[in-house]
Design a protein around this motif. Structure first.
Motif, PDB file in Angstrom:
ATOM      1  N   LEU A 258       0.850  -1.187   0.000  1.00  0.00           N
ATOM      2  CA  LEU A 258       0.000   0.000   0.000  1.00  0.00           C
ATOM      3  C   LEU A 258       0.882   1.233   0.000  1.00  0.00           C
ATOM      4  O   LEU A 258       1.871   1.297   0.722  1.00  0.00           O
ATOM      5  CB  LEU A 258      -0.909   0.014   1.233  1.00  0.00           C
ATOM      6  N   GLN A 259       0.549   2.196  -0.821  1.00  0.00           N
ATOM      7  CA  GLN A 259       1.318   3.440  -0.881  1.00  0.00           C
ATOM      8  C   GLN A 259       0.361   4.612  -0.687  1.00  0.00           C
ATOM      9  O   GLN A 259      -0.621   4.761  -1.404  1.00  0.00           O
ATOM     10  CB  GLN A 259       2.029   3.560  -2.235  1.00  0.00           C
ATOM     11  N   PHE A 260       0.669   5.422   0.325  1.00  0.00           N
ATOM     12  CA  PHE A 260      -0.166   6.572   0.635  1.00  0.00           C
ATOM     13  C   PHE A 260       0.606   7.847   0.293  1.00  0.00           C
ATOM     14  O   PHE A 260       1.770   7.976   0.643  1.00  0.00           O
ATOM     15  CB  PHE A 260      -0.538   6.571   2.123  1.00  0.00           C
ATOM     16  N   GLU A 261      -0.038   8.750  -0.391  1.00  0.00           N
ATOM     17  CA  GLU A 261       0.609   9.987  -0.787  1.00  0.00           C
ATOM     18  C   GLU A 261      -0.338  11.165  -0.551  1.00  0.00           C
ATOM     19  O   GLU A 261      -1.559  11.003  -0.509  1.00  0.00           O
ATOM     20  CB  GLU A 261       1.015   9.973  -2.264  1.00  0.00           C
ATOM     21  N   ILE A 262       0.263  12.314  -0.415  1.00  0.00           N
ATOM     22  CA  ILE A 262      -0.507  13.551  -0.364  1.00  0.00           C
ATOM     23  C   ILE A 262      -0.631  14.082  -1.795  1.00  0.00           C
ATOM     24  O   ILE A 262       0.371  14.312  -2.464  1.00  0.00           O
ATOM     25  CB  ILE A 262       0.180  14.599   0.529  1.00  0.00           C
ATOM     26  N   LYS A 263      -1.840  14.236  -2.262  1.00  0.00           N
ATOM     27  CA  LYS A 263      -2.058  14.761  -3.598  1.00  0.00           C
ATOM     28  C   LYS A 263      -2.081  16.281  -3.526  1.00  0.00           C
ATOM     29  O   LYS A 263      -3.013  16.875  -2.982  1.00  0.00           O
ATOM     30  CB  LYS A 263      -3.367  14.237  -4.187  1.00  0.00           C
ATOM     31  N   LEU A 264      -1.038  16.892  -4.053  1.00  0.00           N
ATOM     32  CA  LEU A 264      -0.949  18.342  -3.994  1.00  0.00           C
ATOM     33  C   LEU A 264      -1.940  18.977  -4.977  1.00  0.00           C
ATOM     34  O   LEU A 264      -2.069  18.513  -6.112  1.00  0.00           O
ATOM     35  CB  LEU A 264       0.467  18.805  -4.335  1.00  0.00           C
ATOM     36  N   PRO A 265      -2.639  20.015  -4.562  1.00  0.00           N
ATOM     37  CA  PRO A 265      -3.574  20.672  -5.484  1.00  0.00           C
ATOM     38  C   PRO A 265      -2.829  21.378  -6.604  1.00  0.00           C
ATOM     39  O   PRO A 265      -1.737  21.893  -6.418  1.00  0.00           O
ATOM     40  CB  PRO A 265      -4.301  21.686  -4.579  1.00  0.00           C
ATOM     41  N   LYS A 266      -3.427  21.357  -7.787  1.00  0.00           N
ATOM     42  CA  LYS A 266      -2.811  22.030  -8.927  1.00  0.00           C
ATOM     43  C   LYS A 266      -3.008  23.543  -8.792  1.00  0.00           C
ATOM     44  O   LYS A 266      -4.031  23.997  -8.279  1.00  0.00           O
ATOM     45  CB  LYS A 266      -3.416  21.534 -10.234  1.00  0.00           C
ATOM     46  N   PRO A 267      -2.033  24.333  -9.242  1.00  0.00           N
ATOM     47  CA  PRO A 267      -2.190  25.792  -9.155  1.00  0.00           C
ATOM     48  C   PRO A 267      -3.335  26.276 -10.029  1.00  0.00           C
ATOM     49  O   PRO A 267      -3.624  25.688 -11.076  1.00  0.00           O
ATOM     50  CB  PRO A 267      -0.833  26.313  -9.640  1.00  0.00           C
ATOM     51  N   GLU A 313     -18.708  24.790 -19.953  1.00  0.00           N
ATOM     52  CA  GLU A 313     -18.796  25.174 -18.546  1.00  0.00           C
ATOM     53  C   GLU A 313     -18.507  23.985 -17.634  1.00  0.00           C
ATOM     54  O   GLU A 313     -18.754  22.831 -17.987  1.00  0.00           O
ATOM     55  CB  GLU A 313     -20.185  25.743 -18.243  1.00  0.00           C
ATOM     56  N   GLY A 314     -17.979  24.282 -16.444  1.00  0.00           N
ATOM     57  CA  GLY A 314     -17.798  23.265 -15.410  1.00  0.00           C
ATOM     58  C   GLY A 314     -16.711  22.254 -15.698  1.00  0.00           C
ATOM     59  O   GLY A 314     -16.853  21.076 -15.357  1.00  0.00           O
ATOM     60  N   ILE A 315     -15.595  22.677 -16.318  1.00  0.00           N
ATOM     61  CA  ILE A 315     -14.481  21.757 -16.605  1.00  0.00           C
ATOM     62  C   ILE A 315     -13.603  21.643 -15.361  1.00  0.00           C
ATOM     63  O   ILE A 315     -13.170  22.650 -14.788  1.00  0.00           O
ATOM     64  CB  ILE A 315     -13.641  22.260 -17.794  1.00  0.00           C
ATOM     65  N   GLU A 316     -13.319  20.412 -14.914  1.00  0.00           N
ATOM     66  CA  GLU A 316     -12.489  20.212 -13.735  1.00  0.00           C
ATOM     67  C   GLU A 316     -11.034  20.598 -14.023  1.00  0.00           C
ATOM     68  O   GLU A 316     -10.553  20.462 -15.152  1.00  0.00           O
ATOM     69  CB  GLU A 316     -12.546  18.744 -13.289  1.00  0.00           C
ATOM     70  N   ARG A 317     -10.334  21.025 -12.965  1.00  0.00           N
ATOM     71  CA  ARG A 317      -8.929  21.464 -13.127  1.00  0.00           C
ATOM     72  C   ARG A 317      -8.036  20.327 -13.615  1.00  0.00           C
ATOM     73  O   ARG A 317      -7.087  20.559 -14.372  1.00  0.00           O
ATOM     74  CB  ARG A 317      -8.410  21.998 -11.771  1.00  0.00           C
TER      75      ARG A 317
END
Length: 343
Positions: A258-267, A313-317
């Motif tokens: 199992l690998q756990f990571e922090i997913k950094l938000p995109k700018p 409209e409403g396109i995810e980052r």
């Protein structure tokens, strides 16, 4: 006046400087006057990796916010702020000094700095602008093997995500025979056809008992007019039905990873910025279309003005990429988006 010599693990730290310095020097082409990027821990604590490099180097200390106990700011926001400031500093310094040949993590560098450095070099365009085609990455641990640590996982990321094709190598070198003073150094090398001969030369030059552990390489690149050393025929393989081979296997052990990571938000992307967006809600399917950001909302949804008119409209980052005009040639193995026909 000299300070009293530290004990146990600290004594081992003092010995890391000549070992790291010799490895970094002999694994690289010294004629190129290489530039090193050194990743350190707390700015108020020693950084032996930096002291080991007499040549030109760029030092990145761990951002103070990552070491603070501030609970008002989320860890992901601290990571994003640190990444943004460090990336800007690295880009500006590389523009003045030249591309980086070695990335070296000090013994006190925390895992968060490994994640940030991985994000800085993750983009192929940024990687080509910052790193030389021939480069090394060194990580180290004291008093424990480097295997199954975040340092080892980081080097595997370099081998499997950033420099996939040979000559690419990832190996581990242990220095010292006593487990309590073991110095374990992870080595990643890219673009060096003479890696093994240089590695052996470096270990011989270091007057410490050493052991080179398992080594992994990259994907074999296309070789024009390849002449095989051995021909393999069908009669060399087991031709029993596959179901019989499957049922004949005996389970020796079972392993779960199992690998756990922090997913950094995109700018975020400012309004009127040129972008490419995916019309299928999936990175690997659909069509990437050009447009400009018309507006955005607080929940990372964007309204994109199409090049030929109209608005999506409403396109995810995650489905949007900043449009960047490449000024450097692509290399074999680079991941790209292509335009087919007039679409």
């Amino acid at each position: 006046q000299k300070d009293a010599a530290p004990t146990t693990a600290a004594s081992t730290l003092v010995e890391t400087a000549p070992i790291v310095g010799t490895l970094a020097t002999l694994l690289l082409d010294s004629r190129a006057d290489p530039i090193s990027l050194v990743i350190c821990g707390d700015q108020n604590k020693p950084c032996r990796a930096r002291d080991a490099l007499p040549r030109r180097s760029i030092t990145l200390y761990t951002c103070p916010e990552l070491l603070s106990d501030d609970v008002e700011t989320s860890k992901s926001q601290k990571m994003m702020d640190c990444w943004s400031s460090l990336q800007t500093g690295v880009v500006n310094t590389v523009g003045e000094m030249g591309k980086i040949s070695a990335v070296i993590f000090d013994i006190n560098a925390p895992q968060e700095m490994g994640q940030i450095v991985h994000k800085i070099f993750q983009s192929g365009l940024s990687r080509n602008d910052l790193l030389k085609s021939e480069h090394v990455v060194l990580t180290m641990t004291v008093d424990k093997p480097i295997k199954s640590t975040w340092q080892d996982s980081l080097l595997e990321r370099f081998r499997t995500e950033m420099a996939l094709f040979n000559p690419t190598y990832h190996t581990t070198v242990n220095f010292g025979s006593d487990a309590s003073t073991l110095l374990s150094i992870g080595v990643f090398s890219a673009g060096n056809d003479e890696f093994y001969s240089r590695l052996i030369k470096a270990t011989k030059a270091i007057d410490v008992e050493s052991e080179i552990l398992d080594s992994k390489s990259g994907v074999v690149s296309y070789v024009p007019d390849f002449v095989p050393s051995k021909f393999v025929t069908n009669d060399m393989y087991d031709i029993e039905p596959s179901i019989e081979q499957w049922l004949g296997q005996e389970l020796l052990a079972q392993q779960a990873i199992l690998q756990f990571e922090i997913k950094l938000p995109k700018p975020s992307i400012p309004d009127k910025h040129r972008v490419l967006f995916n019309d299928y809600s999936h990175n690997w399917y659909g069509t990437w279309l050009p447009g400009r950001v018309k507006s955005s909302s607080n929940n990372d949804l964007y309204n994109i003005a199409l090049k030929g008119g109209g608005v999506r409209e409403g396109i995810e980052r995650d489905l949007i990429r900043k449009f960047v005009q490449s000024t450097t040639p692509y290399k074999f193995g680079d991941r790209v988006l292509i335009q087919r026909g007039d679409d």
